[in-house]
Scaffold this motif. Sequence first.
Motif: not given
Length: 440
Positions: A353-357
């Motif tokens: 999972y990734d929240r970078r954007n």
Amino acid sequence: VIAFGQARPGGPDLSAGTPVAYYAYLGVSANFCEHGIFVSRSTNGLLWEQPVTPPQAPPKGLFTPVYWDSAENCNVFNDKPWLAVDRSGGPHNGRVYVTWSRFTFASHRYTSSPILMAYSDDNAETWSAPIEINGFSPTLCATHISRRVVRRRDEVEESGECNESQFSNVVVAPDGTVYIAFLNQQLHGSADGLRNQYLVTKVNPDTLAVSGPYQAATLVDGRNDFPVNSLNQATLCNSNFRFNSGGNIALDPSDPTGHTLFLVFADNRNGSSFPFPSRVTQAPPDSFSCAAGTTTDTDVFVVKSVDGGATWAGPAAGPAPLRVNQDTMGNGKDQWFPFVSIGADGRVDVMFYDRRNDFSNRLAGVYLARSSDHGVTWTETRVSSSYSNMNYAFEDGLFMGDYNGMATAPGGASYLFWTDARNGTPGIRQSDVFMGVVLP
């Protein structure tokens, strides 16, 4: 957890060599403490044989590695199963292994959680007695939260027993050696907030002798490293679900010796500190923010062993774990729940999972990182078509699951599986399972 293999001879329902799939899972009574870890079997992926618990199938049931029938006794809970099949072509080809954590309690207090393993030589129908496989090390497992209050007459707890462990997973090498990786919190104890270490043990398939544990990594994931939700469980800023740092272990099939392994995890070494109990706010609804000036910044890391798990280091130069996600270091965005899979050509894939954007560090997508140089450098692709606010997940956002999963097909395509809450709303909390395919 699903694994594939070939049926062993001697079973009443399968011919030797038949391709077969196994699915391991936890089953829990809705009202009492009765529970078990079960395995279903299929030869076509459509029809699955179901377990039968004792006493209906005496003495131990069918397709049942472990079963707790004491419905009024909640002092034991078997949880977090993992499964692997021997595909070595050797004398144990087709043997099925299941590992899990046995959590024990006394007067509602946690006492221990050893990693257990059972195996089946008749295509998962019946199972061996469980054995403890977390190993013994006075150096790595010097501390204990508490001694067992309730113990069998013949059971003695040794000071170096690595029995405060969980999130095990298991793989089988080309020579039949069984590798088990798991989180353990006994390296320093309360002095560092019960931070975990990743340990690895090996089991000889002929003698069942346990080697290790070997330390693969130390993690920054203790009580003072994360904020907590309303249940005092570790979580991330802007979130309410329970967080864990676990990942998994994978063998590199391109190494003919079978000695190369990769392991992934996530922790908050690049984020703020959170003296326990630093709670995320519960108002206004669904914000779950951290105190001003603090942020979680969990990253995904990988370590590698080229000597069968005895020593571990980052894939690049130096001993430190290597950061997999390639967003800007220290940007206050979270990556978590990694899973590693390795193709026949040695390409290493890691999903997470990734929240970078999302500038608010709340909406998450699913990313796939790939390395074609044995983990030294990485390229990334966003796989999920939508972003997800995990605060709209099941149980009012308190639980979004504990794992992801991925497999690399023989042709090199990556098959990713995950849960998210894209269909959830503030009024209707909903979690769904999704699959994505990334071609070679």
